[in-house]
Design a protein around this motif. Structure first.
Motif, PDB file in Angstrom:
ATOM      1  N   ASP A 121       6.783  -4.929  -4.694  1.00 32.35           N
ATOM      2  CA  ASP A 121       8.111  -4.477  -5.100  1.00 32.35           C
ATOM      3  C   ASP A 121       9.038  -4.492  -3.891  1.00 32.35           C
ATOM      4  O   ASP A 121       8.736  -3.907  -2.852  1.00 32.35           O
ATOM      5  N   TYR A 122      10.189  -5.157  -4.015  1.00 31.91           N
ATOM      6  CA  TYR A 122      11.079  -5.324  -2.864  1.00 31.91           C
ATOM      7  C   TYR A 122      11.560  -3.986  -2.300  1.00 31.91           C
ATOM      8  O   TYR A 122      11.459  -3.735  -1.090  1.00 31.91           O
ATOM      9  N   ALA A 123      12.097  -3.120  -3.166  1.00 33.04           N
ATOM     10  CA  ALA A 123      12.644  -1.850  -2.682  1.00 33.04           C
ATOM     11  C   ALA A 123      11.566  -1.012  -2.010  1.00 33.04           C
ATOM     12  O   ALA A 123      11.812  -0.363  -0.982  1.00 33.04           O
ATOM     13  N   ASP A 124      10.366  -1.009  -2.564  1.00 32.34           N
ATOM     14  CA  ASP A 124       9.264  -0.254  -1.971  1.00 32.34           C
ATOM     15  C   ASP A 124       8.863  -0.849  -0.626  1.00 32.34           C
ATOM     16  O   ASP A 124       8.517  -0.135   0.313  1.00 32.34           O
ATOM     17  N   PHE A 125       8.940  -2.172  -0.505  1.00 26.50           N
ATOM     18  CA  PHE A 125       8.508  -2.867   0.702  1.00 26.50           C
ATOM     19  C   PHE A 125       9.435  -2.597   1.882  1.00 26.50           C
ATOM     20  O   PHE A 125       8.974  -2.438   3.016  1.00 26.50           O
ATOM     21  N   VAL A 126      10.742  -2.520   1.633  1.00 26.96           N
ATOM     22  CA  VAL A 126      11.695  -2.431   2.752  1.00 26.96           C
ATOM     23  C   VAL A 126      12.215  -1.029   3.009  1.00 26.96           C
ATOM     24  O   VAL A 126      12.759  -0.756   4.084  1.00 26.96           O
ATOM     25  N   SER A 127      12.086  -0.110   2.024  1.00 31.48           N
ATOM     26  CA  SER A 127      12.804   1.156   2.117  1.00 31.48           C
ATOM     27  C   SER A 127      11.876   2.359   2.152  1.00 31.48           C
ATOM     28  O   SER A 127      10.786   2.349   1.565  1.00 31.48           O
ATOM     29  N   LYS A 128      12.341   3.419   2.800  1.00 33.95           N
ATOM     30  CA  LYS A 128      11.676   4.720   2.770  1.00 33.95           C
ATOM     31  C   LYS A 128      12.049   5.507   1.516  1.00 33.95           C
ATOM     32  O   LYS A 128      11.380   6.476   1.167  1.00 33.95           O
ATOM     33  N   GLN A 129      13.109   5.120   0.847  1.00 33.55           N
ATOM     34  CA  GLN A 129      13.651   5.911  -0.251  1.00 33.55           C
ATOM     35  C   GLN A 129      12.911   5.708  -1.567  1.00 33.55           C
ATOM     36  O   GLN A 129      12.864   6.613  -2.404  1.00 33.55           O
ATOM     37  N   HIS A 130      12.335   4.541  -1.768  1.00 32.26           N
ATOM     38  CA  HIS A 130      11.642   4.243  -3.021  1.00 32.26           C
ATOM     39  C   HIS A 130      10.557   5.278  -3.302  1.00 32.26           C
ATOM     40  O   HIS A 130      10.487   5.848  -4.406  1.00 32.26           O
ATOM     41  N   VAL A 131       9.717   5.541  -2.329  1.00 36.09           N
ATOM     42  CA  VAL A 131       8.633   6.508  -2.491  1.00 36.09           C
ATOM     43  C   VAL A 131       9.192   7.908  -2.745  1.00 36.09           C
ATOM     44  O   VAL A 131       8.663   8.667  -3.563  1.00 36.09           O
ATOM     45  N   CYS A 132      10.275   8.250  -2.053  1.00 33.20           N
ATOM     46  CA  CYS A 132      10.901   9.565  -2.252  1.00 33.20           C
ATOM     47  C   CYS A 132      11.387   9.723  -3.688  1.00 33.20           C
ATOM     48  O   CYS A 132      11.217  10.785  -4.303  1.00 33.20           O
ATOM     49  N   CYS A 133      11.996   8.674  -4.226  1.00 36.64           N
ATOM     50  CA  CYS A 133      12.463   8.736  -5.614  1.00 36.64           C
ATOM     51  C   CYS A 133      11.300   8.896  -6.580  1.00 36.64           C
ATOM     52  O   CYS A 133      11.347   9.730  -7.490  1.00 36.64           O
ATOM     53  N   GLU A 134      10.259   8.106  -6.385  1.00 40.36           N
ATOM     54  CA  GLU A 134       9.130   8.143  -7.303  1.00 40.36           C
ATOM     55  C   GLU A 134       8.385   9.473  -7.238  1.00 40.36           C
ATOM     56  O   GLU A 134       7.650   9.820  -8.170  1.00 40.36           O
ATOM     57  N   ASN A 135       8.572  10.222  -6.153  1.00 42.79           N
ATOM     58  CA  ASN A 135       7.954  11.549  -6.032  1.00 42.79           C
ATOM     59  C   ASN A 135       8.937  12.679  -6.335  1.00 42.79           C
ATOM     60  O   ASN A 135       8.651  13.852  -6.065  1.00 42.79           O
ATOM     61  N   ASN A 136      10.110  12.324  -6.881  1.00 37.33           N
ATOM     62  CA  ASN A 136      11.124  13.317  -7.280  1.00 37.33           C
ATOM     63  C   ASN A 136      11.538  14.228  -6.126  1.00 37.33           C
ATOM     64  O   ASN A 136      11.734  15.437  -6.291  1.00 37.33           O
TER      65      ASN A 136
END
Length: 503
Positions: A121-136
């Protein structure tokens, strides 16, 4: 001389205009009056923003803590697009259009993602924010000063409470007057300038300049001054929304993003506030009946709220030929509307009001010096916004309905969008593709959407390099945020109790 301004129409657009103009003209001696009909309710469903709203609120001198607590605000760090791709090819699918820049850790991660064949997943690969969003997780901590963020963010809010909050601020801090009246007609002079607004009691209210925030009716710029409308419904096919406000529990987790779930004839927005969800079913009446839309909305909600009756909102998709004509400027829905995807309505209203405030004319002669340029700049914003929204549909590989198949037809794409998409099939998008200062959606926005929807260059212009150090740094930062950032609802509860630091 221009001494008296009337903003006709309340709601978010009207009160944003009042704050922008009030802030800019406070010491000018110009009197600003917002006139609101006691009989016409605002649309009141524009409940999502983009990060630029933080700049406006901070400029107005608004306390972020007060805003959050009084408008049922939640933080928005992304739009999560669900099922915008073919389920048979990709299974259940989603991607994030994040508010963090994709190149926070440099461009190397994007180059590596392209070189490795896009399996991740592009956003997950480049960003720190993707994981934060998925963990609410929240985008900041209680110790982070107001309007600052550890992750990029915007807001969700109760639209009616937000309009009232902006109204209170404008009247208290910028001396904006607030009048309830039903405007039925106008008087114009021989040059076509509006001189008086005629209310339902036949009173003639004298003003030198009119801001038309009357909504889809465009009562002044359209009906009275005759400025034409550029219809875009043949390109953007969605034309109707039905909406519900769904109650939630006080301990429910709050996603820190808007959910945009595609269906056979459009998509569904899902916005979580502190005590409810705002859910809207957007569709094309050409491809889906109202009855089927109602049934599908209730199905999306698990058939738990069938006792609630959705509100229907017909959408007039397009924009005025001119946004400024004579001494009248349209802002908000009277200026135009795309559709709710990507929160463009409030974005363009905020941009338009801010641009007007920067060069507000002091005389009629001044109008000749600034109106044409304003029209050109705002018209450019509309064209680019239509292209960006249309792109979401036309690059999808869904073919499961006539709606999605017809969205692929190129005859309704602008030449610029056609050329860009052809180029991006062979070359990675670069900053120079977005040369204008008025591109409200820029390189980072396009990268998240294009790559999130697997629209990548066939012949990738990438170089293989060892980016292990960059990837390691990014993962360290992700791990740090997972341990430091609070849950979204936890932070909102703390803000309600303690407030955010001012500095």
């Amino acid at each position: 001389m221009i001494k008296k301004i009337a903003i006709v129409g309340g709601g978010t657009a009207g009160w944003l205009a009042a704050n922008h103009l009030g802030h800019a003209l406070l010491q000018s001696g110009i009197e600003i009056t917002l006139i609101e009909s006691p009989n016409i309710a605002s649309i009141g469903v524009g409940e999502g923003t983009v990060p630029s709203m933080r700049n406006s609120l901070q400029k107005f001198g608004i306390s972020e803590s007060d805003f959050i607590n009084e408008c049922d605000v939640t933080f928005k760090q992304s739009i999560k697009f669900v099922n915008w791709l073919d389920k048979h090819k990709h299974g259940a699918n989603f991607y994030h259009h994040l508010f963090d820049h994709p190149h926070i850790f440099g461009e190397e991660l994007t180059q590596q993602w392209l070189a490795e064949g896009n399996g991740n997943d592009y956003a997950d690969f480049v960003s720190k924010q993707h994981v934060c969003c998925e963990n609410n997780l929240a985008p900041k901590t209680i110790a982070t000063p107001q309007y600052a963020g550890i992750n990029g963010y915007a807001y969700h809010f109760d639209a009616k409470k937000f309009a009232a909050f902006l109204g209170s601020h404008a009247t208290q801090h910028f001396a904006v007057k607030h009048l309830f009246a039903e405007i039925k007609d106008v008087s114009c002079d021989e040059q076509g300038f509006i001189t008086h607004l005629i209310d339902s009691e036949a009173n003639a209210l004298e003003f030198d300049f009119i801001i038309d925030c009357s909504g889809f009716s465009a009562a002044f710029i359209g009906q009275k001054l005759g400025v034409g409308f550029v219809d875009k419904s043949a390109s953007l096919l969605t034309d109707t929304a039905i909406t519900l406000q769904v109650p939630t529990q006080s301990d429910d987790e709050i996603p820190p993003y808007t959910i945009a779930t595609a269906h056979q004839a459009g998509w569904i927005w899902d916005i979580a506030l502190t005590e409810r969800r705002g859910v809207g079913f957007v569709y094309s009446s050409k491809y889906m009946s109202d009855d089927k839309a109602h049934a599908k909305l209730h199905h999306y909600l698990g058939n738990k709220f069938e006792h609630l009756t959705p509100r229907k909102i017909p959408m007039k998709v397009g924009h005025r030929e001119k946004m400024w004509h004579k001494n009248c400027v349209a802002i908000g829905l009277s200026q135009g509307f795309v559709e709710p995807l990507e929160a463009t309505a409030i974005l363009i209203a905020d941009f338009s009001a801010g641009l007007l405030a920067k060069r507000f004319p002091r005389t009629r002669e001044d109008i000749n010096l600034v109106a044409d340029e304003y029209n050109q700049q705002v018209n450019y914003v509309w064209q680019q916004t239509f292209d960006f929204i249309k792109m979401h549909y036309c690059i999808s590989d869904r073919t499961d309905s006539a709606f999605w198949r017809d969205n692929k037809k190129t005859d309704q794409l602008s030449e610029k969008l056609k050329n860009n998409l052809a180029r991006w099939q062979r070359f990675t998008p670069v900053r120079e593709d977005f040369a204008s200062k008025f591109d409200l959606f820029d390189l980072e926005n396009y990268l998240y959407v294009l790559f999130g929807m697997h629209y990548v260059p066939a012949k990738q212009q990438t170089k293989q390099s060892d980016n292990q150090q960059v990837a390691k740094l990014k993962q360290q930062r992700v791990n740090q945020l997972l341990s430091e950032l609070p849950k979204h609802r936890e932070l909102l509860d703390k803000i309600k109790k303690f407030g955010l630091q001012k500095y």
